[in-house]
Every structure is written in C-alpha cells, then in structure tokens.
Design a protein around this motif. Structure first.
Motif, PDB file in Angstrom:
ATOM      1  N   GLN B  28       0.875  -1.232   0.045  1.00 24.27           N
ATOM      2  CA  GLN B  28       0.230   0.020  -0.073  1.00 24.27           C
ATOM      3  C   GLN B  28       0.895   1.170  -0.032  1.00 24.27           C
ATOM      4  OE1 GLN B  28      -2.912  -0.577   3.286  1.00 24.27           O
ATOM      5  NE2 GLN B  28      -4.211  -1.172   1.825  1.00 24.27           N
ATOM      6  N   PHE B  29       2.062   1.209   0.334  1.00 18.44           N
ATOM      7  CA  PHE B  29       3.016   2.174   0.226  1.00 18.44           C
ATOM      8  C   PHE B  29       3.840   2.333  -1.126  1.00 18.44           C
ATOM      9  CE2 PHE B  29       2.102   1.492   4.747  1.00 18.44           C
ATOM     10  CZ  PHE B  29       1.702   2.665   5.087  1.00 18.44           C
ATOM     11  N   LYS B  37       7.976   6.944   6.764  1.00 19.60           N
ATOM     12  CA  LYS B  37       7.404   8.334   7.265  1.00 19.60           C
ATOM     13  C   LYS B  37       5.873   7.949   8.000  1.00 19.60           C
ATOM     14  CE  LYS B  37       6.351  12.848   5.633  1.00 19.60           C
ATOM     15  NZ  LYS B  37       6.233  13.619   4.140  1.00 19.60           N
ATOM     16  N   TYR B  38       5.100   7.160   7.377  1.00 18.85           N
ATOM     17  CA  TYR B  38       3.891   6.741   7.976  1.00 18.85           C
ATOM     18  C   TYR B  38       3.902   6.169   9.349  1.00 18.85           C
ATOM     19  CZ  TYR B  38      -0.637   4.573   8.158  1.00 18.85           C
ATOM     20  OH  TYR B  38      -2.049   3.948   8.728  1.00 18.85           O
ATOM     21  N   GLN B  40       6.243   6.204  11.649  1.00 20.75           N
ATOM     22  CA  GLN B  40       6.966   7.330  12.385  1.00 20.75           C
ATOM     23  C   GLN B  40       5.794   8.355  12.933  1.00 20.75           C
ATOM     24  OE1 GLN B  40      10.419   8.714  10.292  1.00 20.75           O
ATOM     25  NE2 GLN B  40      11.578   7.041  11.249  1.00 20.75           N
ATOM     26  N   SER B  41       5.205   8.616  11.882  1.00 18.78           N
ATOM     27  CA  SER B  41       3.996   9.575  12.257  1.00 18.78           C
ATOM     28  C   SER B  41       3.109   8.942  13.113  1.00 18.78           C
ATOM     29  CB  SER B  41       3.224   9.992  10.865  1.00 18.78           C
ATOM     30  OG  SER B  41       4.137  10.900  10.168  1.00 18.78           O
ATOM     31  N   SER B  42       2.617   7.748  12.814  1.00 19.09           N
ATOM     32  CA  SER B  42       1.913   6.886  13.845  1.00 19.09           C
ATOM     33  C   SER B  42       2.348   6.755  15.296  1.00 19.09           C
ATOM     34  CB  SER B  42       1.628   5.510  13.303  1.00 19.09           C
ATOM     35  OG  SER B  42       1.135   5.438  12.180  1.00 19.09           O
ATOM     36  N   THR B  44       4.280   9.045  16.589  1.00 18.01           N
ATOM     37  CA  THR B  44       4.135  10.270  17.129  1.00 18.01           C
ATOM     38  C   THR B  44       3.158  10.739  17.647  1.00 18.01           C
ATOM     39  OG1 THR B  44       5.990  11.268  15.693  1.00 18.01           O
ATOM     40  CG2 THR B  44       4.568  12.859  16.380  1.00 18.01           C
ATOM     41  N   LEU B  45       2.009  10.538  16.984  1.00 16.57           N
ATOM     42  CA  LEU B  45       0.520  10.661  17.374  1.00 16.57           C
ATOM     43  C   LEU B  45       0.537   9.784  18.552  1.00 16.57           C
ATOM     44  CD1 LEU B  45      -1.662  11.503  14.321  1.00 16.57           C
ATOM     45  CD2 LEU B  45      -0.051  12.971  15.380  1.00 16.57           C
ATOM     46  N   THR B  77      -7.378   4.031  17.850  1.00 15.86           N
ATOM     47  CA  THR B  77      -7.524   4.174  16.295  1.00 15.86           C
ATOM     48  C   THR B  77      -6.154   4.115  15.716  1.00 15.86           C
ATOM     49  OG1 THR B  77      -9.814   5.285  16.255  1.00 15.86           O
ATOM     50  CG2 THR B  77      -8.206   5.496  14.269  1.00 15.86           C
ATOM     51  N   ILE B  78      -5.308   4.849  16.287  1.00 10.58           N
ATOM     52  CA  ILE B  78      -4.024   4.888  15.686  1.00 10.58           C
ATOM     53  C   ILE B  78      -3.061   3.692  16.144  1.00 10.58           C
ATOM     54  CG2 ILE B  78      -1.727   6.367  15.456  1.00 10.58           C
ATOM     55  CD1 ILE B  78      -3.729   8.910  16.257  1.00 10.58           C
ATOM     56  N   LEU B  81      -2.510   1.197  13.180  1.00  7.53           N
ATOM     57  CA  LEU B  81      -1.827   1.498  12.002  1.00  7.53           C
ATOM     58  C   LEU B  81      -0.476   1.231  11.893  1.00  7.53           C
ATOM     59  CD1 LEU B  81      -3.368   5.222  11.832  1.00  7.53           C
ATOM     60  CD2 LEU B  81      -4.502   2.962  11.129  1.00  7.53           C
TER      61      LEU B  81
END
Lengths: 159, 159
Positions: B28-29, B37-38, B40-42, B44-45, B77-78, B81
């Motif tokens: 999917q990436f 990046k995805y 790492q963003s997850s 972070t949140l 939710t996160i 991911l």
C-alpha cells in the motif's frame, strides 16, 4: 510568544483555577517543535488514507467498499487532530511550511480547518454507505478543502 | 527486496487476479520512505495521546475523565496503524531506528505489535468507564508493551 515560555504560567494558572481541560489546545504541547511534529504527522496519515480512497474514486484502484470505509473511518478520526497544534508560537521551532496568515487571519484559518473536518465527515458517511458515486462526490469535497488550505496557508518551501 | 522494486510486479499481479485488497499491506506504500514516514507519524501521534493519559494516571495533570476517554479513543484508532508499514523492504529508505530483528523474527514482532494493540484496547475500555484506578492499571499495561517493543526492536540511533 513561544509555547516554551507560556507553558509554566499556563500550568500554574490551570492548577489554581482547576481549568486544565479548558486551556488552549496549544498548551498541550510542551514545545513548539512538538506541535509542529504532531500536526505534520497528522497530515502524513491523512494524506495516506485519503489517497487510498481517492485512488478508488478515480478508478486507479478497484473499488473495495470495506477498505474505503476503513480508510475513511481512520481519516475521520485524524482529520480532527491537526488544528489543535497550530497554537500561537508554533510558527517556528522546526522546519515547517505554515504561512504567517494562519495566525494573522486565525478566524478564517479555523473556518478552513472546520470545512475540511466537515467534508471528511461527509466522506466517512458516504464510505459507510458504500455507494461509489457518493464516495466520488465526497472525495471531491475533501480534495477541494485540502487544496483551499494548502493554497492559502501552506508555503512552497519550508521556512 | 525494496518496495520500490516490488511494486510494479505486485500491482500487475493484483490487477490480473483482482486481489488488490488482499495484497500485503506493505504494497500500500509506493516507496519504502513513505512507509517509514507513515509509521513514524503514527508513533508520534500515539506518543502524544498516550502521554496525556499517562500524565493523569501519574497525577502530573488533574484527572479529566472526558479528556482521558477522548485521548484513548484516538490512541485506539492509531495504535492499529503502524504495523502495516513494517513490510519487507522498509528497513531502509529514510532515517529510522527499526532493528533488523523486526524482519528476522517477524512472528515475534507481530506478537509484540498485537500485544500493544490489545493493551491500548484495554486502556480505551477503561477510559470509557472513567475509573481512574482502572485507567492507571491499563496505562501500565500499555507502557510495558511500548517498552517491550522499544527494547527489542528500536535501535538507539537512526541507521
């Protein structure tokens, strides 16, 4: 005023008044760079999940109602997050592309953010319904709300 | 094998078999750096929202049942991911701290990721219930699951 400088006094105020939950959302970040990283992370996840639905709406990927609904549900949760990380003093602190207009015309920026959240809500509802035509229309609405904010509030280069 | 190299053949395969939705999540990436990046963003949140609940559990911030429930809901939710973004070939492509063990002992890594998701689910349930003692216990469980993964699968320095 920097968040870094604001925080101790705001915390003291919150403790005294017992109003922690009513503090500005920006005070939830210890440093401006934390807020910047947080909002950038939100946009990264939003972009990923929106693009998966958009690819179906554009016919680039076979329509999968279940996947569309799952992605829209995640998007709908995350779309509500980044606005809280645009508090006063978070224009600098880490490389970012936020334009000064975000804080100069904060009411208009809030309106644009609310519009995006509303459009994502419509997409979530459409995706739950599973009708591709409705999903296509809602994807268009979300895309326009993304573009409007990017045009007005995102610089071409990091500052 | 890099995702970048894998993608065209996987897409062709998916188109032929009509199995796009059944492809490995890593597909999917588009690029390994997108997956990095995805995830790492997850994280972070997740860190931001978990720390807000943990601060209440530790008595550093006044307990606010509504805020705890809201943060736990977002976290829940996160938390589901990032696992999808640890596909084969995503060990390199952008600076990151993922250890090779993630792919060498992938079943154990999956188990650790599932454990974290389960612990976050318990925290979400506790936060909905609004009982601070139960929230404290669940925060401990989530914290242990974070630490276990960080100890085993996160390097001290970026590669």
């Amino acid at each position: 005023m920097m968040i870094k400088k604001m925080k101790p006094s705001l915390i003291a105020l919150g403790a005294v008044l017992g109003l922690c939950a009513a503090l500005p959302a920006s005070a939830q970040f210890q440093k401006a760079e934390d807020a910047i990283k947080y909002r950038q992370s939100s946009f990264t996840l939003m972009g990923t999940h929106f693009s998966r639905i958009a690819a179906m709406a554009q016919g680039k990927v076979a329509f999968d109602a279940k996947a569309a609904a799952e992605n829209a549900d995640i998007l709908n949760t995350i779309a509500k997050l980044p606005y809280s990380a645009f508090g006063e003093g978070t224009d600098k602190g880490a490389p970012n592309r936020a334009k000064p207009e975000i804080w100069k015309e904060s009411a208009k920026f809030k309106e644009a953010a609310d519009k995006m959240v509303a459009e994502v809500g419509k997409l979530d509802a459409a995706a739950r319904g599973g009708n591709l035509d409705q999903i296509k229309a809602a994807v268009g609405g979300v895309g326009q709300s993304c573009k409007a904010c990017h045009d007005n509030y995102r610089a071409k280069e990091t500052n």
